[in-house]
Design an enzyme around this catalytic site. Structure first.
Site, short mmCIF file in Angstrom:
data_model
loop_
_atom_site.label_atom_id
_atom_site.label_comp_id
_atom_site.label_asym_id
_atom_site.label_seq_id
_atom_site.Cartn_x
_atom_site.Cartn_y
_atom_site.Cartn_z
N LYS A 14 7.29 58.03 28.71
CA LYS A 14 6.97 59.44 28.98
C LYS A 14 6.76 59.71 30.46
O LYS A 14 7.34 60.63 31.03
CB LYS A 14 5.69 59.88 28.23
CG LYS A 14 5.76 59.75 26.73
CD LYS A 14 4.53 60.37 26.07
CE LYS A 14 3.21 59.74 26.47
NZ LYS A 14 3.00 58.37 26.00
N ARG A 89 -2.60 65.19 21.46
CA ARG A 89 -2.67 63.85 20.89
C ARG A 89 -3.38 63.84 19.53
O ARG A 89 -3.45 62.78 18.90
CB ARG A 89 -3.46 62.93 21.83
CG ARG A 89 -2.61 62.06 22.75
CD ARG A 89 -3.58 61.30 23.63
NE ARG A 89 -3.09 60.08 24.18
CZ ARG A 89 -2.63 59.94 25.43
NH1 ARG A 89 -2.50 60.99 26.20
NH2 ARG A 89 -2.28 58.76 25.87
N ARG A 128 2.89 46.65 33.31
CA ARG A 128 3.01 47.88 34.09
C ARG A 128 2.10 47.84 35.33
O ARG A 128 0.96 47.38 35.29
CB ARG A 128 2.62 49.07 33.23
CG ARG A 128 2.61 50.38 34.00
CD ARG A 128 2.76 51.57 33.10
NE ARG A 128 1.56 51.87 32.35
CZ ARG A 128 1.47 52.92 31.53
NH1 ARG A 128 2.51 53.70 31.35
NH2 ARG A 128 0.36 53.16 30.88
N ARG A 161 -3.61 49.60 35.66
CA ARG A 161 -4.61 50.49 35.08
C ARG A 161 -5.58 49.69 34.22
O ARG A 161 -5.18 48.77 33.52
CB ARG A 161 -3.90 51.54 34.20
CG ARG A 161 -3.39 52.71 34.98
CD ARG A 161 -2.49 53.59 34.15
NE ARG A 161 -3.02 53.96 32.83
CZ ARG A 161 -2.42 54.85 32.03
NH1 ARG A 161 -1.32 55.45 32.40
NH2 ARG A 161 -2.94 55.14 30.85
N ARG A 172 -5.65 51.85 22.03
CA ARG A 172 -4.80 53.02 22.31
C ARG A 172 -3.68 53.15 21.28
O ARG A 172 -3.37 54.24 20.82
CB ARG A 172 -4.19 52.91 23.72
CG ARG A 172 -5.23 53.17 24.80
CD ARG A 172 -4.76 52.66 26.14
NE ARG A 172 -3.68 53.43 26.71
CZ ARG A 172 -2.85 52.98 27.65
NH1 ARG A 172 -2.97 51.75 28.09
NH2 ARG A 172 -1.93 53.76 28.14
P1 AMP Z 1 -2.22 58.45 29.43
O1 AMP Z 1 -2.09 58.39 30.92
O2 AMP Z 1 -1.51 59.65 28.84
O3 AMP Z 1 -1.85 57.17 28.75
O4 AMP Z 1 -3.78 58.71 29.13
C1 AMP Z 1 -4.76 57.76 29.51
C2 AMP Z 1 -6.01 57.97 28.70
O5 AMP Z 1 -6.57 59.28 28.95
C3 AMP Z 1 -5.83 57.93 27.18
O6 AMP Z 1 -5.82 56.60 26.68
C4 AMP Z 1 -7.07 58.71 26.73
O7 AMP Z 1 -8.23 57.93 26.83
C5 AMP Z 1 -7.15 59.82 27.77
N1 AMP Z 1 -6.33 60.98 27.34
C6 AMP Z 1 -5.20 61.44 27.93
N2 AMP Z 1 -4.72 62.51 27.26
C7 AMP Z 1 -5.58 62.73 26.24
C8 AMP Z 1 -5.62 63.68 25.19
N3 AMP Z 1 -4.66 64.61 25.03
N4 AMP Z 1 -6.66 63.62 24.31
C9 AMP Z 1 -7.63 62.69 24.45
N5 AMP Z 1 -7.64 61.75 25.40
C10 AMP Z 1 -6.62 61.77 26.30
#
Ligand code: AMP
Length: 219
Positions: A14, A89, A128, A161, A172
């Site tokens: 993504k 999500r 990553r 990260r 996750r």
């Molecule tokens: P990402 O960069 O999209 O993988 O997001 C990293 C982390 O941010 C996720 O594992 C969640 O802990 C939090 N996060 C991001 N987007 C959301 C969302 N829409 N709802 C809840 N937590 C989120």
């Protein structure tokens, strides 16, 4: 008007696609993950709260995340479209987004769902690396920078990260399969879901997604 959602498990591509698409189509990239990471870096109250969930791989509570997106979509630069990455999500998030886009009179045009098998997701995420400065993604085996540890684009430092560790990744992925994957049905019922294979080479995948963007833009 291009209002598009990019959906899929962590590691499906993504972020990589989003970075290519927003340049090509000149629309804002709304990544809730990036917004949380910025808040953490800035040490704001939102950042402190978000970090306690993110570092374990848990989802930030719906009311916090929905509030953040509501504020962001109300900003001027979203008037001609946007790319949502990592939101919604959960079902309450999808329902809140539907209500909000109805209020704004600008519905979502398509939901692009990238997928890949779990072994590949684990391989991609555990290798990553990300630029601390511009967020560009790299991989220790498949997408190495020209100079070790240095971003090709901006010269920033590459790091892993905290939530890309094996333990946090398990949590996750669990949240993805439990909370996010059911949204496929939500969007299928609304005839918005388009499934694409996240294993497709990134330039080819970009062409496929670009075609969808062009169709949505003509509607
Ligand atoms: P990402 O960069 O999209 O993988 O997001 C990293 C982390 O941010 C996720 O594992 C969640 O802990 C939090 N996060 C991001 N987007 C959301 C969302 N829409 N709802 C809840 N937590 C989120």
């Amino acid at each position: 008007m291009i209002n598009i959602i990019l959906m899929g498990p962590p590691g499906a591509g993504k972020g990589t696609q989003a970075k290519m698409l927003i340049q090509a189509f000149n629309i804002p990239h709304i990544s809730t993950g990036d917004m949380f990471r910025e808040a953490i870096k800035a040490g704001t109250p939102l950042g402190v709260l978000a970090q306690s969930y993110i570092q374990k791989g848990d989802l930030v509570p719906d009311e916090v995340t929905i509030g953040l997106v509501k504020e962001r979509l109300a900003q001027k630069d979203c008037a001609n479209g946007y790319l949502l990455d990592g939101f919604p999500r959960t079902l309450p998030q999808a329902e809140a987004l539907e209500k909000l886009t109805e209020e704004l009179g600008a519905p979502i045009g398509a939901v692009i769902n990238l997928d890949a098998d779990k072994a590949e997701l684990v391989r991609r995420i555990s290798g990553r690396r990300v630029c601390r400065n511009c967020g560009a993604p790299y991989h220790v085996d498949t997408l190495r920078p020209l100079i070790d540890g240095v971003c090709d684009i901006c010269g920033g430092e590459l790091y892993q990260r905290k939530d890309d560790t094996v333990e946090a990744l398990e949590t996750r992925l669990h949240h993805y399969y439990e909370d996010t994957k059911p949204l496929e049905n939500f969007y299928r019922e609304r005839k918005l879901l388009i499934n694409l294979n996240g294993l497709t080479p990134k330039d080819e995948l970009f062409v496929q997604i670009s075609e969808i963007f062009k169709k949505v833009d003509q509607k």
